[in-house]
Design an enzyme around this catalytic site. Sequence first.
Site, PDB file in Angstrom:
ATOM      1  N   LYS B  80       0.848  -1.198   0.000  1.00 32.39           N
ATOM      2  CA  LYS B  80       0.000   0.000   0.000  1.00 32.39           C
ATOM      3  C   LYS B  80       0.881   1.245   0.000  1.00 32.39           C
ATOM      4  O   LYS B  80       1.892   1.289   0.715  1.00 32.39           O
ATOM      5  CB  LYS B  80      -0.895  -0.026   1.245  1.00 32.39           C
ATOM      6  CG  LYS B  80      -1.940   1.076   1.301  1.00 32.39           C
ATOM      7  CD  LYS B  80      -2.784   0.941   2.565  1.00 32.39           C
ATOM      8  CE  LYS B  80      -3.892   1.983   2.616  1.00 32.39           C
ATOM      9  NZ  LYS B  80      -4.669   1.886   3.878  1.00 32.39           N
ATOM     10  N   SER B 155      -9.627   1.913   3.140  1.00 29.83           N
ATOM     11  CA  SER B 155      -8.766   2.620   2.213  1.00 29.83           C
ATOM     12  C   SER B 155      -7.769   1.730   1.464  1.00 29.83           C
ATOM     13  O   SER B 155      -7.213   2.171   0.456  1.00 29.83           O
ATOM     14  CB  SER B 155      -8.003   3.700   2.973  1.00 29.83           C
ATOM     15  OG  SER B 155      -7.092   3.125   3.888  1.00 29.83           O
ATOM     16  N   SER B 179      -9.647  -0.309   7.351  1.00 27.61           N
ATOM     17  CA  SER B 179      -9.078  -0.131   6.012  1.00 27.61           C
ATOM     18  C   SER B 179      -8.403  -1.358   5.408  1.00 27.61           C
ATOM     19  O   SER B 179      -8.093  -1.360   4.224  1.00 27.61           O
ATOM     20  CB  SER B 179      -8.076   1.029   6.015  1.00 27.61           C
ATOM     21  OG  SER B 179      -8.774   2.249   5.934  1.00 27.61           O
TER      22      SER B 179
END
Lengths: 95, 486
Positions: B80, B155, B179
């Site tokens: 990420k 996210s 997330s």
Amino acid sequence: MRLTREEVLHIARLARLGLTEAEVEKLREQLSNILENFEVLQQVDTTDVPPTAQAIDLQNVMRSDEVAPSLPQSQILANAPRREGEYFRVRAVLE
Amino acid sequence: MKASPDHLTIHEAHRLLQSKQLSSVELTKSYLERISQVEPRVRAFITLTDELALEQARKADERIASGEATPLTGIPVLIKDVICTRGVRTTCASRILENFVPIYDATVVERLKKCGAVLIGKANMDEFAMGSSTENSAFFVTHNPWDLSRVPGGSSGGSAAAVAADEVPYALGSDTGGSIRQPAGFCSVVGLKPTYGRVSRYGLVAFASSLDQIGPLTQDVTDCALVLNAIAGYDDRDSTSVPHPLPDYTQSLVGDLRGLRLGVPKEYFVEGMQAEVATAIKAAIAKLEELGAEVEWEVSLPHTPYALAVYYIIAPSEASANLARYDGVKYGFSYQADNMWESMEKTRQYGFGAEVKRRIMLGTYALSAGYYEAWYLKAQKVRTLIRWEFAQAFERFDALITPTSPTVPFKIGERVDDPLQMYLSDVCTLPINIAGVPAISIPAGFAGSLPIGMQIIGKPFSEETILKIAYAYEQATEWHKRRPNI
């Protein structure tokens, strides 16, 4: 709980966040709605309840004060938008 | 040799690499090929590090040949874009860090590199990890591989979508209020948020420091345990990491639930929950019962309805402090105006997107003079009540079972103009960060072709227990074998 335009501008100034006129109005509306929703918290009885800053039982984590290698200055400055020699260059703070 | 990785798990790929049926270079090339096919539709990658990946794959092949491979050696991973990678651009999906190149690796990246992992790219996300749909990326929207018109969650939406679309065997994400778990649920992959303090956050760009954790997104529970083995453990560079002993998490993969006590908190079956989700999760819990667990179906955690407000006061407050560092001086986008304050204000005005601004404003307000006690301190006190409630429940239960999310993935664009509606998609996951406990989301069914995730919540540092439950359920069901048609 409705925020005024002045309150929004005050918060933006505290956060050093520039906003357009349209953003000021939109944030006034949205933040007011969000905060109105969050007023439910005031219903909870928290008498004698201590606040939680973080969830695990670690406190005052110390380490010995020993000299160790740190990142080289040239790398620290590598992402600087503006630099002068070995310094970050900023606009004058005091004019 | 296999032409396509074809949904190889980490443990399957490892076996092929060890037995020399496949080289890491071949494996990496086949993923790069797959990425070039599906990425135009999924859009999970902000940065593709193909050259670096092939270089690391060549080194991994040497290491495998020398007989020193770890379970992750030679296997590609997607990180990420909120986790720092030395020499590889790390943007947080924000204009303000669009050209930021970290000068060090996050501890988790350093640990993966030591294991011989192959870094294949950086994943799209909501800007600064603030969002539930990956629509808040400053660059582009990621699409759910199960239905391209829908969001992958967020996210860590890029990480989850890439794993679901088989662009990469596994990924790392971060989880502040759901997330990792919510996108894992939306994309039918496995996502774990470890206990606060279990995994070092050194090099994770800070959002809300009392809530953030890094964790894996994988195709199955075995892979989850393997990745956790690699990334967990004490790190003296993160003072919130905990020096507890580190078990071998693969030892938990045993499939026997006898003697385990599970609770089902009724408040998580919230008003407005989609009927198919509630039905699927209740069926999944019945399955756990069938596998030998004792289930109490009507547990109450009465402060649950306040978790949303607690979270959306505490997280933005911490964010407003953490994001004060973006001033256009040390790194990142910098607007040059005539004076210092204007430069700073314009840097932040043009550098941050709408949701980040909203949260900075909300947090600054909650921390400001005259409002601190009514909002921030009040939220911290209710946080204590929520923690206590979990602690009490864990005196009676080994784990709690809930849906991961109240709905299946929603349509792209459907919630972007309504922040509160967007915040509600985290309603089942954010109490877990508030309490600091671990939780995993695993595939537990479908509504039509849209995934449903089940959340298993454990006591602090009981990742072994939730992995055990997750593994038993996975072995008894077929959901994790379904693949999106992409």
